[in-house]
Design an enzyme around this catalytic site. Structure first.
Site, PDB file in Angstrom:
ATOM      1  N   GLY A 106       0.838  -1.380  -0.076  1.00  0.00           N
ATOM      2  CA  GLY A 106      -0.041   0.004  -0.168  1.00  0.00           C
ATOM      3  C   GLY A 106       0.875   1.343   0.077  1.00  0.00           C
ATOM      4  N   CYS A 107       0.205   2.370   0.597  1.00  0.00           N
ATOM      5  CA  CYS A 107       0.924   3.724   0.547  1.00  0.00           C
ATOM      6  C   CYS A 107       2.363   3.396   1.088  1.00  0.00           C
ATOM      7  CB  CYS A 107       0.225   4.727   1.222  1.00  0.00           C
ATOM      8  SG  CYS A 107       0.930   6.279   1.762  1.00  0.00           S
TER       9      CYS A 107
END
Length: 256
Positions: free
Chosen positions: A97-98
């Site tokens: 993810g981020c």
């Protein structure tokens, strides 16, 4: 969603509510500003200025039908990561993810000596953040971790990886949606591959949904723009620095 309202004399940009933005493949929440998208009124905006402004928002990047300027771009991007860690150190690479919060989680692990965020697994040489956010380059947001094998076992990194994200959501972590947010373990050695596969099997026995994490060889690593590096440690969006102290268990505020 970006809405265009052309008139005979002006061009106006407005934005929809934040709730509609949260489901967009382009995660505008990650831009290092506190404001929403601006409203621009211009009676003399040139196409070049318009394109530049859109580019800053992640639009106007390479289109799927466009070929890289360099015909060898794809083969370069798909080549193995040939960077070398410091003497006595090893590399590991993860996508979860981020990359802001993921990097901070790895920074806190004893034995991790360096971390960098960047882009990998794509088909375009030297991608920018805008390119990656367009969803057309195939890149994943990754963290490349350098660690001392004498102080940190690879399995400890795997444990942090599984704990940091939901490996059962395809191309998504929370409100961050897009192929760049996919779950992945990118190995440098056969030993890392074996450990990754075994850890995935163990995790699958724990979870009641199918794990979609990809396990692939580490490919060329493109270091992300400087403002992304150690973003949360530097203060994040709101200027509140988060601790990188080894063993720190403070909750990680993903965007600052």
């Amino acid at each position: 969603m970006l809405l265009l309202h052309p008139t005979t004399t002006t061009t106006t940009f407005t934005t929809s509510s934040s709730s509609s933005l949260s489901s967009s493949p382009l995660s505008l929440s990650k831009f290092p500003t506190r404001t929403n998208l601006p409203t621009i009124h211009s009676s003399h905006s040139s196409p070049q200025k318009m394109s530049s402004w859109l580019g800053k928002l992640g639009f106007g990047a390479r289109l799927p039908t466009e070929s890289p300027t360099d015909p060898s771009s794809s083969s370069i991007a798909q080549s193995p990561d040939d960077d070398s860690p410091a003497a006595g150190q090893a590399f590991a690479q993860f996508g979860a993810g981020c990359f802001w919060g993921v990097e901070l989680a790895f920074q806190r692990i004893p034995g991790v000596t360096k971390s960098e965020v960047g882009y990998s697994q794509g088909y375009v040489d030297k991608p920018t953040y805008n390119d990656v956010c367009s969803g057309t380059t195939g890149h994943s947001e990754v963290v490349r971790v350098q660690y001392d094998p004498k102080e940190c076992r690879y399995e400890a990194l795997l444990d942090a990886f599984w704990a940091r994200h939901d490996p059962t959501t395809l191309n998504r972590q929370g409100n961050d949606v897009g192929t760049q947010y996919r779950s992945g373990i990118y190995f440098y050695t056969p030993e890392q591959e074996k450990a990754a596969l075994e850890s995935k099997e163990r995790q699958q026995q724990i979870l009641n949904r199918k794990i979609v994490t990809e396990i692939m060889p580490a490919k060329k690593f493109y270091r992300a723009e400087e403002y992304h590096q150690q973003y949360l440690a530097k203060g994040g969006r709101f200027g509140f620095k988060q601790s990188t102290e080894k063993g720190c268990n403070d909750p990680i505020r993903c965007y600052g």
